[in-house]
Design an enzyme around this catalytic site. Structure first.
Site, PDB file in Angstrom:
ATOM      1  N   ASP A   1     -25.505   7.662 -11.336  1.00  0.00           N
ATOM      2  CA  ASP A   1     -24.793   8.969 -12.056  1.00  0.00           C
ATOM      3  C   ASP A   1     -25.825  10.325 -11.850  1.00  0.00           C
ATOM      4  O   ASP A   1     -26.870  11.288 -12.081  1.00  0.00           O
ATOM      5  CB  ASP A   1     -25.355   9.201 -13.613  1.00  0.00           C
ATOM      6  CG  ASP A   1     -24.715   7.370 -14.226  1.00  0.00           C
ATOM      7  OD1 ASP A   1     -23.407   6.821 -13.798  1.00  0.00           O
ATOM      8  OD2 ASP A   1     -25.302   6.936 -15.527  1.00  0.00           O
TER       9      ASP A   1
ATOM     10  N   GLU B   1     -14.846   9.039 -17.461  1.00  0.00           N
ATOM     11  CA  GLU B   1     -15.615   9.430 -17.240  1.00  0.00           C
ATOM     12  C   GLU B   1     -15.954  10.439 -16.467  1.00  0.00           C
ATOM     13  O   GLU B   1     -15.616  10.663 -14.860  1.00  0.00           O
ATOM     14  CB  GLU B   1     -16.824   8.595 -17.861  1.00  0.00           C
ATOM     15  CG  GLU B   1     -16.952   6.912 -16.591  1.00  0.00           C
ATOM     16  CD  GLU B   1     -17.750   6.356 -17.262  1.00  0.00           C
ATOM     17  OE1 GLU B   1     -17.787   5.942 -18.814  1.00  0.00           O
ATOM     18  OE2 GLU B   1     -18.634   4.969 -16.705  1.00  0.00           O
TER      19      GLU B   1
END
Length: 326
Positions: free
Chosen positions: A26, A197
């Protein structure tokens, strides 16, 4: 003389190779005053790296700027931190929960008044949420548009476990001013496992607004990036003003050592003339959501219609020109 030219070897001083680090799920980057601040999921704290050259990220010192409390709603599973400079202060948005179960995961905010976010004191501003729909909520990001600030995140609707994308206007950097509006839900075959997401805003030179997001679940080799576009000068709080493109814009490429690419950020070169994407990928099949996910970056371009062009993931170890100005 052999009668033919030898291949020109790239100038190693002007190139870099992926991955940038051995681990960094991420990944996200922000620029401020000629400095890049990089962060990624560690699971147990928030760590920043500070550098003037993204190609030299591995040499940048890592500073732990926040460690969660031993207990509480934000004590476990620290995910997807994002750093933003708002109203003259620094804000960190991150996902966390109260246990090792992912179901209580929500998004929280920290504030720092120091000029350098690797210094100063980070103050807990609490959970940012729609109090009327306080469900699973992760991967929050900030979007400023036409004088208004918005918060975009991935969450549940309270009825099922499908991850949808939501938006709300903000009252201040840690409080929402409106109810949330759903702007995206999985609809195509490549959006497997009911997941949208990791939303991230991207602007082209004409200031057209795009939303890049991750799909299909990090535990699979099908993780990928999708793209949405906001209608010109339209209200982002109206779901019909967003158009989801029918094909992903970045998918895995096994022959290049890139599996499950996704959860990205964007930045520009030092001279401001090049756009770059940073994302994570696994180097082998079946590695899932763990720390093997490593950060990679490559330049993105734009087609004649103003749409972003990323291409496939660049092969591990293949020399790329450094961002302009490095």
């Amino acid at each position: 003389m052999t009668g033919f030219c030898q291949p020109v070897k790239p100038d190693t001083a002007a190139t870099f190779t992926n991955p940038l680090l051995q681990s960094g799920p991420d990944p996200w980057v922000i620029q401020d005053g000629g400095v890049y601040y990089y962060m990624a999921t560690t699971g147990h704290n928030i760590t920043l790296r500070k550098t003037r050259a993204m190609s030299a990220l591995a040499a940048a010192p890592a500073t732990v700027v926040w460690t969660p409390p031993a207990k509480g709603p934000n004590a476990r599973d620290i995910w997807a931190p994002e750093l933003h400079r708002l109203d003259g202060k620094w804000y960190l948005y991150y996902t966390a929960g109260s246990s090792d179960s992912i179901h209580p995961q929500h998004t929280f905010v920290l504030e720092n008044t120091a000029a350098d976010p690797t210094t100063g004191t980070w103050v807990n501003k609490g959970q940012i949420r729609d109090t009327a729909a306080d469900h699973f909520a992760i991967d929050g990001t900030i979007f400023s548009y036409k004088g208004q600030r918005y918060f975009i995140w991935s969450g549940h609707n309270g009825k099922d476990n499908v991850q949808r994308l939501y938006i709300a206007r903000m009252k201040n950097p840690w409080t929402l001013a409106t109810r949330r509006v759903e702007i995206a839900a999985p609809r195509y075959a490549w959006e497997k496992n009911g997941i949208n997401e990791g939303p991230e805003i991207l602007l082209n030179r004409q200031q057209d607004v795009f939303l890049v997001f991750s799909v299909s679940g990090c535990w699979t080799d099908d993780y990928a990036l999708g793209l949405m576009r906001l209608k010109k000068n339209a209200d982002p709080m109206v779901a019909a003003n967003w158009t989801k493109m029918p094909e992903p814009i970045l998918t895995g490429k096994p022959e290049n050592g890139a599996f499950s690419p996704g959860h990205n950020g964007f930045f520009t070169s030092v001279n401001g003339k090049e756009d770059w994407i940073i994302y994570h990928a696994n180097s082998r099949a079946g590695q899932g959501c763990g720390g093997q996910r490593n950060p990679r970056m490559q330049r993105l371009t734009w087609d004649r219609n103003g749409l972003p062009v990323i291409g496939g993931p660049v092969k591990i170890g293949e020399p790329q020109h450094k961002p302009a100005g490095e």
